[in-house]
Design a protein around this motif. Structure first.
Motif: not given
Ligand SMILES: [Zn+2]
Length: 193
Positions: A41-58
């Protein structure tokens, strides 16, 4: 309604109210990459990798391990949706370092209730009955963090359904700093051929 369910639906109403142009996003990830990481729960890939909706698969599971199902998703990510670079990101203080297959199997055999982590490891505090079904699951625990990144990048790299031209990068996310640190040996194994 449960408090959490109420909170989730309230948050969702606010999100949907300002959804705007995101409703027109295409299905394939616009930035053409995928991240395999832990469900922590401490990992937020959208934040730590700079993702917006539609950018990448997680793709997430316990440990961020290259399980058969994670590889299933990665193969679909490339074959049908065109991602071109993949990251394997494990993290410091991962729960998967705190037990072994045998520990998990013994815990489940005695009780299905939530166990408790103390100074001397996991202990069941809830009542039985448990189940022996845990014996049939490979829990993909982690003994050594750098090694687990190397092992998973190697497994993906050498998988017959994964083409050689996709670079696979290995990283460890530090939960105390938010920083991604490369596992150079993993990235070397994962380089495109
Ligand atoms: Zn974890």
């Amino acid at each position: 309604m449960s408090k959490i369910r109420d909170e989730v639906l309230t948050a969702n109403a606010a999100y949907a109210a300002s959804f705007g142009e995101r409703g027109k996003l295409a299905m394939p990830p616009a930035r053409r990459f995928a991240i395999l990481t832990c469900m922590d729960a401490r990992l937020q890939p959208a934040k730590f990798a700079g993702l917006a909706e539609g950018d990448a698969h997680v793709i997430r599971n316990a440990g961020g391990r290259a399980s058969d199902d994670a590889i299933r998703s990665l193969v679909i990510s490339y074959k049908l949706l065109g991602t071109r670079e993949w990251f394997v990101i494990h993290h410091t203080n991962c729960g998967m370092e705190t037990f072994t297959d045998q520990v998990m199997r013994d815990l489940l055999r005695s009780s299905l209730k939530t166990a408790s982590l103390g100074g001397d490891g996991w202990k069941d505090v809830g009542p039985g009955p448990g189940s022996p079904e845990g014996e049939f699951v490979d829990w993909l625990t982690i003994r050594d963090l750098e090694q687990s990144v190397v092992d998973d990048v190697r497994r993906i790299r050498s998988h017959p359904l994964v083409p050689q031209e996709i670079p696979i990068y290995g990283y460890i996310y530090d939960v105390t700093s938010g920083r991604l640190n490369e596992v150079a040996a993993a990235t070397e194994i994962g380089r495109a051929r």
